[in-house]
Motif scaffolding. Structure first.
Motif, short mmCIF file in Angstrom:
data_model
loop_
_atom_site.label_atom_id
_atom_site.label_comp_id
_atom_site.label_asym_id
_atom_site.label_seq_id
_atom_site.Cartn_x
_atom_site.Cartn_y
_atom_site.Cartn_z
N LYS A 76 -36.49 7.78 10.47
CA LYS A 76 -36.61 6.47 10.24
C LYS A 76 -35.19 5.79 10.03
O LYS A 76 -34.99 5.66 9.01
CB LYS A 76 -37.65 6.24 9.29
CG LYS A 76 -37.95 4.54 8.97
CD LYS A 76 -39.26 4.54 7.96
CE LYS A 76 -39.90 3.04 8.02
NZ LYS A 76 -38.96 2.07 7.61
N SER B 276 -38.54 0.35 12.91
CA SER B 276 -39.21 1.78 12.52
C SER B 276 -40.71 1.49 11.85
O SER B 276 -41.47 2.38 11.82
CB SER B 276 -38.24 2.59 11.92
OG SER B 276 -37.79 1.91 10.71
N SER B 277 -40.86 0.45 10.91
CA SER B 277 -41.93 0.39 10.53
C SER B 277 -43.17 0.21 11.45
O SER B 277 -44.42 0.57 10.92
CB SER B 277 -41.92 -0.94 9.24
OG SER B 277 -40.96 -0.93 8.31
N THR B 278 -42.97 -0.48 12.56
CA THR B 278 -43.95 -0.61 13.47
C THR B 278 -44.58 0.90 14.04
O THR B 278 -45.75 1.33 14.02
CB THR B 278 -43.52 -1.28 14.80
OG1 THR B 278 -43.24 -2.61 14.40
CG2 THR B 278 -44.53 -1.32 15.83
N LEU C 17 -44.03 3.83 12.07
CA LEU C 17 -44.59 4.25 11.16
C LEU C 17 -45.93 4.32 11.09
O LEU C 17 -46.83 5.01 10.74
CB LEU C 17 -43.93 3.76 9.83
CG LEU C 17 -43.70 4.88 8.73
CD1 LEU C 17 -42.68 5.99 9.57
CD2 LEU C 17 -42.92 4.43 7.55
N ASN C 18 -46.57 2.91 11.35
CA ASN C 18 -48.04 2.44 11.35
C ASN C 18 -48.62 3.46 12.44
O ASN C 18 -49.66 3.82 12.24
CB ASN C 18 -47.96 1.06 11.95
CG ASN C 18 -49.43 0.67 11.52
OD1 ASN C 18 -50.33 0.77 12.52
ND2 ASN C 18 -50.01 0.18 10.47
N ASN D 173 -40.61 4.33 -1.78
CA ASN D 173 -40.88 4.64 -0.19
C ASN D 173 -39.78 4.96 0.51
O ASN D 173 -39.94 5.41 1.80
CB ASN D 173 -41.11 3.28 0.22
CG ASN D 173 -39.83 2.19 0.33
OD1 ASN D 173 -39.25 2.08 -0.82
ND2 ASN D 173 -39.72 1.60 1.20
N ASN E 214 -40.60 9.06 6.24
CA ASN E 214 -40.20 7.79 5.29
C ASN E 214 -38.50 7.95 5.54
O ASN E 214 -37.90 8.84 5.89
CB ASN E 214 -40.50 7.88 3.84
CG ASN E 214 -42.12 7.86 3.77
OD1 ASN E 214 -42.69 8.80 4.09
ND2 ASN E 214 -42.35 6.75 3.43
N HIS E 215 -37.99 6.73 4.97
CA HIS E 215 -36.56 6.64 5.19
C HIS E 215 -35.90 7.86 4.33
O HIS E 215 -36.33 8.04 3.18
CB HIS E 215 -36.18 5.30 4.50
CG HIS E 215 -36.12 4.06 5.36
ND1 HIS E 215 -35.37 4.05 6.54
CD2 HIS E 215 -36.52 3.02 5.15
CE1 HIS E 215 -35.59 3.02 7.22
NE2 HIS E 215 -36.38 2.17 6.31
N ASN F 154 -43.21 -6.52 10.55
CA ASN F 154 -41.96 -6.83 9.89
C ASN F 154 -40.85 -7.74 10.62
O ASN F 154 -39.84 -7.62 10.54
CB ASN F 154 -41.26 -5.64 9.47
CG ASN F 154 -41.61 -4.99 8.04
OD1 ASN F 154 -42.69 -5.37 7.50
ND2 ASN F 154 -40.80 -4.07 7.19
N GLU G 52 -46.14 -1.47 5.82
CA GLU G 52 -46.00 -0.18 5.36
C GLU G 52 -46.24 0.17 3.90
O GLU G 52 -46.93 1.27 3.70
CB GLU G 52 -44.60 -0.05 5.68
CG GLU G 52 -43.80 1.35 5.27
CD GLU G 52 -42.43 1.61 5.31
OE1 GLU G 52 -41.81 2.30 4.99
OE2 GLU G 52 -41.93 0.74 6.24
#
Length: 425
Positions: A84, A90-92, A94-95, A115, A142-143, A281, A399
């Motif tokens: 990530k 990347s949050s999109t 991740l979902n 997180n 995760n990051h 985001n 997220e």
């Protein structure tokens, strides 16, 4: 006169309170974020895969061109390492992974109390919540700051490694906007056009040893665990690019996100339903600095390593598209867009994202940068039919809220969130 003086005193007091709170919490969070002492962990072989109830992962007919015979069946791949990167949609993605993992009851390797995996320190297995040698995980997403040997000791050998890149000039603009206030050397940049002023003479302001300075130079290269301050002609730059190319089976591109998802679907033998998405985001347009050609050139020069990395993997990406078939890709992207639009009409009030102040549910509020509320979110339709209600809520969920729902304790992140709320007051 008295009213004016009262306002001035209120402003001064507010500044003092916020300054004290910010300083105290930055010190606290810095202490909590320092790398943990890592003890030598015993080497226990990772199981081949720990997919829960693998019989549920039904084989399906596929037209995957990488298979030798047309019509050959394949089984969805469930062991995934998603690197990530920052400010890259990347949050999109991740979902998408969260929903896929829930659907197949997969085991996530999550961080504990926050997180991310103690970013920016390099990743260690000991940072995984409740980790014990020999434990089995399917997905880590995760990051983290990439550390290939440690990741390899956590996941099965046939894990699919996926990541995503973004045009470095656009990424730099986004990172400067989002993280700039957390980078102390930016505080001394004069004027309102801080990005423009910084790019005019970056070496004058940049401190490679400064707190959080990595956010504002070759952030992609840094995320991959590499030295972001190298000279472009340093042989370690080329070595690093080759390492990323060889380690990751698919490098997606933000600018071609839908094409990237189609390649992912093909590589992992997923269904179209698995890659449906809403953009999470996203910033409201008024906060996005439009880079002039001159500023763009300066941003790329300042982030020259990231630009070289992006150009190299951009070529690799389009070779994959050609192997997939341009016409076939166009048809599948059109189908993905049609399905996404259909879900938007079912799930989203008004059919589009709204500004933070217009989001009705607190549970749907996205994380905001310090000092402003520029990240947009969604309102869930009130009359969503029962068949789609759960899916709609999951697809729209930010997220941090999704992580909490999956059982992650985010007390450090939430503490920092309360400070940001006060600062944004």
């Amino acid at each position: 006169m008295a009213v004016r003086q009262g306002r001035q005193w209120r402003s001064v007091c507010k500044g003092l309170v916020l300054g004290t709170l910010l300083t105290s919490c930055m010190i606290l969070l810095y202490c909590l974020s320092t790398p943990q002492t890592h003890f030598s962990l015993p080497e226990v072989p990772v199981p081949y895969s720990c997919a829960h109830r693998p019989s549920q992962l039904r084989s399906k007919q596929t037209t995957n061109r990488s298979h030798q015979a047309s019509g050959q069946t394949c089984t969805p791949k469930v062991d995934i390492m998603f690197m990530k990167t920052h400010k890259t949609a990347s949050s999109t993605f991740l979902n998408i992974l969260f929903r896929f993992g829930e659907k197949h009851q997969l085991k996530f390797a999550f961080p504990d109390s926050r997180n991310d995996f103690f970013y920016p320190s390099v990743f260690q297995r000991s940072q995984v919540k409740d980790y014990r040698p020999g434990m089995c995980f399917n997905i880590i997403c995760n990051h983290l700051r990439f550390n290939a040997p440690e990741v390899a000791k956590l996941l099965p050998m046939d894990t699919s490694y996926i990541t995503i890149l973004r045009d470095p000039a656009e990424l730099f603009e986004s990172s400067f906007h989002y993280f700039g206030k957390l980078v102390p050397f930016t505080w001394k940049i004069p004027g309102d056009e801080k990005l423009t002023e910084f790019l005019r003479e970056p070496h004058h302001y940049f401190d490679p040893e400064g707190f959080n300075s990595f956010y504002l130079k070759n952030l992609l290269f840094f995320d991959f665990g590499l030295d972001n301050t190298l000279k472009l002609d340093d042989p370690r730059v080329e070595q690093g690019i080759r390492f990323i190319r060889d380690r990751f089976q698919l490098v997606m591109l933000v600018e071609h996100f839908e094409e990237s998802l189609i390649l992912l679907k093909d590589a992992l033998c997923w269904e179209m339903d698995d890659v449906l998405f809403f953009k999470l985001n996203a910033r409201k347009g008024s906060t996005v600095s439009k880079l002039t050609p001159e500023l763009r050139a300066k941003a790329l020069e300042w982030n020259a390593i990231d630009w070289k990395l992006y150009q190299h993997l951009n070529q690799t990406f389009w070779k994959k598209v050609d192997a997939y078939g341009r016409q076939r890709m166009a048809e599948d992207v059109a189908e993905l867009r049609r399905r996404n639009a259909e879900m938007a009409s079912i799930c989203i009030e008004g059919g589009r994202a709204v500004e933070a102040g217009s989001i009705q549910e607190t549970a749907m509020q996205p994380w905001q940068p310090i000092g402003e509320k520029s990240i947009m979110g969604y309102n869930l339709k009130k009359n969503v039919d029962k068949a789609h209600r759960k899916l709609c809520r999951k697809m729209l969920m930010p997220e941090l809220q999704y992580l909490t729902e999956l059982g992650v304790n985010l007390w450090i992140t939430k503490l920092w969130g309360h400070v940001r709320d006060i600062i944004n007051w």
